[in-house]
Design an enzyme around this catalytic site. Structure first.
Site, PDB file in Angstrom:
ATOM      1  N   LEU B 153      26.190   4.009  22.494  1.00 18.19           N
ATOM      2  CA  LEU B 153      27.319   3.659  21.623  1.00 18.19           C
ATOM      3  C   LEU B 153      27.384   2.138  21.449  1.00 18.19           C
ATOM      4  O   LEU B 153      28.347   1.486  21.844  1.00 18.19           O
ATOM      5  CB  LEU B 153      28.633   4.215  22.199  1.00 18.19           C
ATOM      6  CG  LEU B 153      29.798   4.332  21.223  1.00 18.19           C
ATOM      7  CD1 LEU B 153      29.540   5.438  20.211  1.00 18.19           C
ATOM      8  CD2 LEU B 153      31.109   4.596  21.952  1.00 18.19           C
ATOM      9  N   GLY B 154      26.321   1.581  20.850  1.00 21.68           N
ATOM     10  CA  GLY B 154      26.313   0.154  20.518  1.00 21.68           C
ATOM     11  C   GLY B 154      26.847  -0.047  19.110  1.00 21.68           C
ATOM     12  O   GLY B 154      27.675   0.736  18.634  1.00 21.68           O
ATOM     13  N   ILE B 156      25.347   0.386  16.152  1.00 25.54           N
ATOM     14  CA  ILE B 156      25.038   1.493  15.259  1.00 25.54           C
ATOM     15  C   ILE B 156      25.803   2.747  15.658  1.00 25.54           C
ATOM     16  O   ILE B 156      26.447   3.394  14.827  1.00 25.54           O
ATOM     17  CB  ILE B 156      23.513   1.771  15.235  1.00 25.54           C
ATOM     18  CG1 ILE B 156      22.779   0.578  14.599  1.00 25.54           C
ATOM     19  CG2 ILE B 156      23.200   3.055  14.481  1.00 25.54           C
ATOM     20  CD1 ILE B 156      21.279   0.742  14.500  1.00 25.54           C
ATOM     21  N   SER B 175      26.347   6.363  27.447  1.00 25.01           N
ATOM     22  CA  SER B 175      26.016   4.952  27.337  1.00 25.01           C
ATOM     23  C   SER B 175      25.842   4.447  28.763  1.00 25.01           C
ATOM     24  O   SER B 175      26.169   5.170  29.707  1.00 25.01           O
ATOM     25  CB  SER B 175      27.196   4.248  26.657  1.00 25.01           C
ATOM     26  OG  SER B 175      26.757   3.129  25.919  1.00 25.01           O
ATOM     27  N   ARG B 176      25.312   3.239  28.922  1.00 30.34           N
ATOM     28  CA  ARG B 176      25.134   2.739  30.285  1.00 30.34           C
ATOM     29  C   ARG B 176      26.467   2.752  31.034  1.00 30.34           C
ATOM     30  O   ARG B 176      26.563   3.101  32.181  1.00 30.34           O
ATOM     31  CB  ARG B 176      24.548   1.327  30.266  1.00 30.34           C
ATOM     32  CG  ARG B 176      23.030   1.342  30.200  1.00 30.34           C
ATOM     33  CD  ARG B 176      22.460  -0.035  30.216  1.00 30.34           C
ATOM     34  NE  ARG B 176      22.811  -0.769  28.993  1.00 30.34           N
ATOM     35  CZ  ARG B 176      22.356  -1.967  28.670  1.00 30.34           C
ATOM     36  NH1 ARG B 176      21.532  -2.579  29.485  1.00 30.34           N
ATOM     37  NH2 ARG B 176      22.713  -2.556  27.549  1.00 30.34           N
ATOM     38  N   GLY B 232      16.331   5.757  16.415  1.00 30.12           N
ATOM     39  CA  GLY B 232      16.079   4.659  17.354  1.00 30.12           C
ATOM     40  C   GLY B 232      14.611   4.274  17.342  1.00 30.12           C
ATOM     41  O   GLY B 232      14.149   3.511  16.480  1.00 30.12           O
ATOM     42  N   ARG B 233      13.870   4.829  18.307  1.00 33.91           N
ATOM     43  CA  ARG B 233      12.429   4.630  18.359  1.00 33.91           C
ATOM     44  C   ARG B 233      11.796   5.966  18.726  1.00 33.91           C
ATOM     45  O   ARG B 233      12.397   6.756  19.460  1.00 33.91           O
ATOM     46  CB  ARG B 233      12.053   3.584  19.426  1.00 33.91           C
ATOM     47  CG  ARG B 233      12.338   2.137  19.046  1.00 33.91           C
ATOM     48  CD  ARG B 233      11.390   1.600  17.979  1.00 33.91           C
ATOM     49  NE  ARG B 233      11.652   0.205  17.652  1.00 33.91           N
ATOM     50  CZ  ARG B 233      12.489  -0.190  16.690  1.00 33.91           C
ATOM     51  NH1 ARG B 233      13.162   0.709  15.975  1.00 33.91           N
ATOM     52  NH2 ARG B 233      12.668  -1.474  16.442  1.00 33.91           N
ATOM     53  N   GLU B 262       3.492   6.256  15.024  1.00 34.78           N
ATOM     54  CA  GLU B 262       3.617   5.971  13.588  1.00 34.78           C
ATOM     55  C   GLU B 262       2.379   5.251  13.077  1.00 34.78           C
ATOM     56  O   GLU B 262       1.832   4.424  13.790  1.00 34.78           O
ATOM     57  CB  GLU B 262       4.851   5.090  13.343  1.00 34.78           C
ATOM     58  CG  GLU B 262       6.135   5.798  13.713  1.00 34.78           C
ATOM     59  CD  GLU B 262       7.345   4.885  13.662  1.00 34.78           C
ATOM     60  OE1 GLU B 262       7.226   3.724  13.233  1.00 34.78           O
ATOM     61  OE2 GLU B 262       8.424   5.338  14.047  1.00 34.78           O
ATOM     62  N   HIS B 280      10.161   5.854   9.062  1.00 35.16           N
ATOM     63  CA  HIS B 280      10.734   4.673   9.725  1.00 35.16           C
ATOM     64  C   HIS B 280      11.325   3.703   8.694  1.00 35.16           C
ATOM     65  O   HIS B 280      10.828   2.574   8.544  1.00 35.16           O
ATOM     66  CB  HIS B 280       9.690   3.958  10.587  1.00 35.16           C
ATOM     67  CG  HIS B 280      10.331   3.034  11.600  1.00 35.16           C
ATOM     68  ND1 HIS B 280       9.746   2.693  12.778  1.00 35.16           N
ATOM     69  CD2 HIS B 280      11.532   2.398  11.601  1.00 35.16           C
ATOM     70  CE1 HIS B 280      10.536   1.871  13.463  1.00 35.16           C
ATOM     71  NE2 HIS B 280      11.628   1.674  12.758  1.00 35.16           N
ATOM     72  N   ALA B 282      15.029   3.825   8.004  1.00 36.63           N
ATOM     73  CA  ALA B 282      16.486   3.962   8.036  1.00 36.63           C
ATOM     74  C   ALA B 282      17.189   2.721   7.503  1.00 36.63           C
ATOM     75  O   ALA B 282      18.134   2.814   6.736  1.00 36.63           O
ATOM     76  CB  ALA B 282      16.951   4.243   9.463  1.00 36.63           C
TER      77      ALA B 282
END
Lengths: 317, 317
Positions: B153-154, B156, B175-176, B232-233, B262, B280, B282
């Site tokens: 939950l940063g 984005i 989240s952390r 994300g990745r 990718e 990739h 977004a």
């Protein structure tokens, strides 16, 4: 399918291949299909006719139901029903009310995002194996900051607006009347709205007054980067002009769920990457089916028990 | 490309075929490409290296820039840069900060809607000419009422949550750390979040700690109707397991913008209608490019004038 109980019967009116059904309705009243052996017996005396989907109910169909007093539609738009003839015959008409509004609004936003961000086109690009060959796919467009014009700020239009606000879109609308309770800019004509919008979302009802409300002038005012989304009815948009402008690059893109001659879709659109095509299904989710069944049941039950109908169309408007 | 003025030079580091460029940067400093005749002259003395896109910057690349003091990334995630090595060499690193956050959040919502409402699949159905032949396309799923779990939950993730609220989604996150200022339910592990969500949106940073954070157990907990969206990745998700579960019908669907290798995409996904694939992209809109150029310029300018950097990565976290 008909039961031997004493429930009053409601006749089902549908296009031959309209395959939707509403099983839970059977618990409330007798929905009698044309395939039912009791159909010929109930048809002349049925006081309620349920119209499935957008099956046309014109004079010649109404003639088949000489005792009908109430037409229960299962759709939000009732342009497939001859409302003037119903009024003349003193037949009341109910719609699906707001049963489909949330799904309609979701789908409108989904189509707008898909066209702007080019999601379907990017998916096609990947599936065609073009990513490793061509590299970067063309840029999408940002939703934030876009001026979105809503044609018809009813249930669906209002929900579209609420959904687009947190994306940072600026909302404006045109409607029969300015609504004092909403914070969005009002334009008295769709042409003025188009001239001041980056995207138009068409979600008004189809009537004589709104037929081809999105004509060549409106689309031209929307402009080369303009995007149009139609989740209302096909005939709200002059489809021939829409196709011409899209093919000629005079319009930015389109997300289209409804067409003038469904299920026929202009073949010229199949070649375009800036168009998202959808088979009139904006509102078709299991949840909306449950909801519309509830509304239909409630209307039929209310009619048979002489209570106020839930979502009656004002035929004298 | 280099100018004769007295601007300090910044070396551009990019993959050979990474075609993005940032023209306005030239007004602020000298961005020197490897194709530039001055490149061999500036390379040993350049104090700033700009990394375009996700071009890898590992030890062997850093060795080419012996004087570098500041690495300016043009992406939000910096997993392609060897941060431990930068720390060891006392090199500062800046990211794109929040320049891409809005576009990332938009695209995450767009992918979720596309998978749930089946927009791309419906478009494919119409373009294949199947509407007049097969009639109604299968129902979509309603977005409202869905429990959406956000992994990370940063910037984005928070924007995704805000966008989904008016659709009637229930938001939870992992989240952390639990964030006291947000109204959403917190789950300490992604497994618990998945078990309590209908859809997961993956938008955390990739690091040693988050590699394959979405593993088989998490996907299984999400379940047969569960939908996963990854913006994300690629390596945040165990892609092999994702493909297996999707092919086996053990997962409801997926919207995937990033992949482990990718531009290679597992071919098995091409056959699936409940999957939306995206190359990739977004965050790739003209608006976000302008914004990231601003951030990049500001960071380079701040570095050369000994001012605080704008979006410096904490390498000691």
């Amino acid at each position: 399918m008909a039961s031997g109980n004493n429930l009053p019967a409601a006749i089902i009116h549908r296009l031959p291949h309209f395959t939707l059904s509403f099983p839970s309705a059977k618990h409330i009243f007798n929905p009698i299909e044309s395939s039912d052996p009791l159909y010929p017996i109930h048809r002349p005396s049925a006081r309620v006719v349920i119209v499935l989907g957008t099956s046309p109910l014109k004079t010649e169909h109404l003639d088949q139901y000489p005792s009908v007093e109430c037409v229960v539609a299962t759709s939000a738009g009732v342009d497939h029903i001859d409302l003037a003839e119903c009024r003349r015959r003193n037949i009341r008409v109910t719609s699906a009310g707001s049963a489909f509004s949330e799904d309609g609004a979701d789908y409108a936003v989904g189509l707008l995002m898909d066209v702007l961000l080019r999601v379907s086109a990017a998916d096609r690009f990947v599936r065609a194996g073009l990513w490793p060959v061509k590299g970067h796919y063309p840029l999408g467009n940002k939703l934030g900051g876009k001026r979105v014009g809503i044609v018809g700020l009813g249930n669906i239009g209002t929900m579209v607006a609420k959904r687009l606000e947190p994306f940072g879109c600026t909302i404006a609308y045109t409607s029969r009347n300015k609504k004092s309770e909403v914070p969005y800019a009002f334009y008295p004509t769709v042409l003025e709205l188009a001239a001041n919008s980056d995207s138009l979302i068409v979600c008004c009802a189809l009537s004589d007054k709104t037929h081809h409300i999105i004509n060549r002038d409106v689309l031209t005012a929307l402009g080369k980067k303009g995007i149009i989304v139609n989740i209302g009815r096909g005939a709200l948009v002059d489809e021939k002009e829409l196709v011409k402008l899209l093919v000629g690059g005079e319009l930015g893109g389109a997300g289209v769920d409804v067409f003038e001659n469904e299920p026929e879709v202009p073949k010229e659109l199949f070649m375009l990457d800036n168009v998202v095509l959808s088979p009139h299904r904006a509102v078709l989710t299991p949840e909306s089916f449950d909801k519309v069944t509830e509304v239909m049941n409630a209307n039929v039950a209310a009619f048979f028990s002489n209570k106020p109908l839930l979502s009656e169309i004002n035929l004298y408007d």
